[in-house]
Scaffold this motif. Structure first.
Motif, PDB file in Angstrom:
ATOM      1  N   THR A  21       0.860  -1.187   0.000  1.00 13.01           N
ATOM      2  CA  THR A  21       0.000   0.000   0.000  1.00 13.01           C
ATOM      3  C   THR A  21       0.891   1.231   0.000  1.00 13.01           C
ATOM      4  O   THR A  21       1.830   1.326   0.811  1.00 13.01           O
ATOM      5  CB  THR A  21      -0.909   0.030   1.251  1.00 13.01           C
ATOM      6  N   LEU A  22       0.638   2.166  -0.897  1.00 13.11           N
ATOM      7  CA  LEU A  22       1.342   3.450  -0.921  1.00 13.11           C
ATOM      8  C   LEU A  22       0.405   4.518  -0.373  1.00 13.11           C
ATOM      9  O   LEU A  22      -0.691   4.711  -0.893  1.00 13.11           O
ATOM     10  CB  LEU A  22       1.761   3.823  -2.344  1.00 13.11           C
ATOM     11  N   VAL A  23       0.833   5.198   0.681  1.00 14.17           N
ATOM     12  CA  VAL A  23       0.069   6.306   1.243  1.00 14.17           C
ATOM     13  C   VAL A  23       0.807   7.583   0.866  1.00 14.17           C
ATOM     14  O   VAL A  23       1.927   7.835   1.338  1.00 14.17           O
ATOM     15  CB  VAL A  23      -0.063   6.194   2.769  1.00 14.17           C
ATOM     16  N   GLY A  24       0.210   8.381  -0.011  1.00 19.62           N
ATOM     17  CA  GLY A  24       0.885   9.573  -0.503  1.00 19.62           C
ATOM     18  C   GLY A  24      -0.076  10.692  -0.808  1.00 19.62           C
ATOM     19  O   GLY A  24      -1.274  10.624  -0.514  1.00 19.62           O
ATOM     20  N   VAL A  32      -0.539   7.490 -10.298  1.00 22.16           N
ATOM     21  CA  VAL A  32      -0.259   6.049 -10.301  1.00 22.16           C
ATOM     22  C   VAL A  32      -1.512   5.256 -10.650  1.00 22.16           C
ATOM     23  O   VAL A  32      -1.437   4.223 -11.325  1.00 22.16           O
ATOM     24  CB  VAL A  32       0.326   5.610  -8.947  1.00 22.16           C
ATOM     25  N   GLN A  33      -2.684   5.729 -10.245  1.00 26.46           N
ATOM     26  CA  GLN A  33      -3.923   5.062 -10.621  1.00 26.46           C
ATOM     27  C   GLN A  33      -4.149   5.087 -12.136  1.00 26.46           C
ATOM     28  O   GLN A  33      -4.748   4.171 -12.697  1.00 26.46           O
ATOM     29  CB  GLN A  33      -5.109   5.715  -9.903  1.00 26.46           C
ATOM     30  N   LEU A  56      -3.595   1.994  -3.284  1.00 25.18           N
ATOM     31  CA  LEU A  56      -3.216   3.407  -3.293  1.00 25.18           C
ATOM     32  C   LEU A  56      -4.144   4.178  -2.372  1.00 25.18           C
ATOM     33  O   LEU A  56      -5.369   4.005  -2.419  1.00 25.18           O
ATOM     34  CB  LEU A  56      -3.288   3.961  -4.712  1.00 25.18           C
ATOM     35  N   ALA A  57      -3.574   5.026  -1.536  1.00 19.54           N
ATOM     36  CA  ALA A  57      -4.373   5.716  -0.535  1.00 19.54           C
ATOM     37  C   ALA A  57      -3.762   7.074  -0.214  1.00 19.54           C
ATOM     38  O   ALA A  57      -2.556   7.299  -0.377  1.00 19.54           O
ATOM     39  CB  ALA A  57      -4.462   4.881   0.738  1.00 19.54           C
ATOM     40  N   ALA A  62      -5.092   3.736   5.879  1.00 16.95           N
ATOM     41  CA  ALA A  62      -4.745   2.627   4.974  1.00 16.95           C
ATOM     42  C   ALA A  62      -3.666   1.717   5.552  1.00 16.95           C
ATOM     43  O   ALA A  62      -3.459   0.618   5.040  1.00 16.95           O
ATOM     44  CB  ALA A  62      -4.283   3.184   3.629  1.00 16.95           C
ATOM     45  N   VAL A  63      -2.978   2.144   6.617  1.00 13.34           N
ATOM     46  CA  VAL A  63      -1.958   1.271   7.214  1.00 13.34           C
ATOM     47  C   VAL A  63      -2.588   0.190   8.080  1.00 13.34           C
ATOM     48  O   VAL A  63      -1.892  -0.726   8.534  1.00 13.34           O
ATOM     49  CB  VAL A  63      -0.931   2.062   8.052  1.00 13.34           C
ATOM     50  N   GLU A  64      -3.903   0.262   8.323  1.00 11.31           N
ATOM     51  CA  GLU A  64      -4.558  -0.717   9.184  1.00 11.31           C
ATOM     52  C   GLU A  64      -4.365  -2.126   8.625  1.00 11.31           C
ATOM     53  O   GLU A  64      -4.570  -2.379   7.444  1.00 11.31           O
ATOM     54  CB  GLU A  64      -6.051  -0.411   9.302  1.00 11.31           C
TER      55      GLU A  64
END
Length: 337
Positions: A21-24, A32-33, A56-57, A62-64
Motif C-alpha cells: 500500500t502506498l500512502v501519498g 499512479v492510478q 493506493l491511498a 490505509a496502514v490498518e
C-alpha cells in the motif's frame, strides 16, 4: 507511509513479493492510478507495476492491518505521520524508519508512547537506512541514481521483510549496530547541502575540488564528534569512513580514479535537498549538518563549517527562487576554508 521518491521506489520493487500500500499525496495517487508505477535500479533494470498491483491511498487509515509500515516521510514530517498512523497500528506491527538522520527511530518510539503507554504493547520500531539517491524521472517513474545496499536493524521479526525485499529484487542487509550505520550514512549525506547550495548535478559537483574540500571539512567535524561519542561509523563504501576526507581533498583526477568503483553516480543524480529548495520546501538540514552542530555543542566539539552550512541553507530557504547558486570556490570562501 509518506510515499515520495524513496517510498515509491521501495514499494515498486516490493510489490513483486508482497501486498504493498502506498500512502501519498492525492496528485501522486491519481497519477499512479492512471499509469501504474515504474521503478529502475542503477543497473538499468526496470519494472512497471500496474495500478491494480498496488493499494493506493491518501489517508493514514490505509496502514490498518499492515505487518510492516515503512516510514519514508521527510524527518520534519515524522511526528505528524506517527500521530496519523497510531490509531491504525496493531501492537504487533513493525514500523521501519527509512529516513535520513540519526534520531528517527527514537522519535517514532516516543511519538507512539502516547497511543501505546505500555511498552510491552507498543509496535516495534526499527531503524533502516537507504544509501542511494532516487530521482523522479517521469510522472510515475522513479530511478535509483547512486549505488548502495539497504540496511535494517537486525531483529527476529524483520526476517519476513528481508525475504520480501529479496524476492522483489531489493538488496536489504540486516545490521546489529544501526547507530554506526546511520552515522556512516550521515557522513555521506553531508554532501546533500553542498549539492543543494550549488544547484549542480551530483556528478558535476563531485568533480569540483572546492566542493569536495568543503564536504571533507564537514565530515571531519562529524568524525571528531563520532570519536567523542565512541562511535565507529560503518563502512558504507570500499573506503573506511575515516579516510574519506583525504580522498575528497585529493586532486580531481586522483579522486575520480580512486572513487570510480566506490561511488557510482548517474549523470541525472542530485540531492533531495536540492529538489526541496527548488520547490520552496523546508529542508532536512537540521538532521544533517544541523545534527552535527547540535550534538557537537552538547559534547564540546567545534563544528564551525557545519554551522556555516546550516546558515547558508537557511538563507537559501528564505530566498526561494532568488537564492544564490554557489560555485565551489565561492562556497569554500564562504565557510572560511
Amino acid at each position: 507511509m509518506g510515499a515520495g521518491s524513496v517510498g515509491c521506489h521501495l514499494g515498486g520493487w516490493l510489490a513483486a513479493a508482497a501486498d504493498v500500500t502506498l500512502v501519498g499525496r492525492p496528485s501522486l495517487v491519481d497519477a499512479v492510478q492512471r499509469e501504474g508505477l515504474t521503478v529502475t535500479d542503477l543497473r538499468g533494470h526496470t519494472r512497471t507495476v500496474p495500478p491494480e498491483g498496488l493499494t493506493l491511498a491518501t489517508e493514514a487509515s490505509a496502514v490498518e492491518g499492515a505487518d510492516y509500515v515503512l516510514l519514508t516521510t521527510k524527518t520534519l514530517g515524522t511526528a505528524t505521520a506517527v500521530r496519523q498512523i497510531s490509531p491504525f497500528l496493531r501492537h504487533d506491527s513493525v514500523v521501519v524508519s527509512f529516513q535520513n538522520g540519526l534520531r528517527n527511530a527514537s522519535q517514532i518510539d516516543e511519538a507512539l508512547a502516547s497511543a501505546f503507554p505500555s511498552r510491552a504493547s507498543r509496535p516495534l520500531v526499527l531503524s533502516g537506512m537507504v544509501p542511494f539517491n532516487v530521482v523522479r524521472s517521469g510522472e510515475t517513474h522513479w530511478t535509483q541514481t547512486t549505488s548502495g545496499r539497504l540496511k535494517v536493524k537486525d531483529h527476529p521479526r524483520v526476517d519476513p521483510l528481508v525475504r520480501a525485499a529479496q524476492g522483489g529484487g531489493l538488496q536489504l542487509d540486516v545490521e546489529p549496530d544501526m547507530r554506526a550505520v546511520l552515522f556512516g550514512k550521515l557522513l555521506l549525506n553531508l554532501n546533500n547541502a553542498i549539492n543543494a547550495l550549488t544547484g549542480l548535478p551530483l556528478a558535476v559537483e563531485l568533480r569540483d575540488r572546492d566542493c569536495r574540500v568543503v564536504l571533507a571539512a564537514c565530515q571531519e567535524e562529524a568524525l571528531a564528534l563520532a570519536r567523542r561519542l565512541s562511535i565507529t561509523p560503518a563502512r558504507l563504501t570500499p573506503l573506511p569512513a575515516a579516510a574519506m576526507p583525504t580522498l575528497l581533498r585529493s586532486p580531481t583526477p586522483v579522486f575520480a580514479n580512486l572513487s570510480r568503483s566506490a561511488l557510482k553516480v548517474s549523470p541525472t543524480a542530485r540531492s533531495s535537498m536540492a529538489d526541496d529548495l527548488d520547490a520552496g520546501r523546508t529542508t532536512e538540514i537540521d538532521e544533517l549538518q544541523g545534527a552535527v552542530v547540535h550534538f557537537a555543542g552538547d559534547h564540546g566539539v567545534p563544528a564551525p563549517v557545519c554551522a556555516r552550512i546550516v546558515e547558508l541553507v537557511r538563507e537559501a530557504e528564505a530566498a526561494g527562487a532568488d537564492r544564490q547558486r554557489w560555485s565551489g570556490a565561492q562556497l569554500r570562501r564562504a565557510v572560511g576554508l
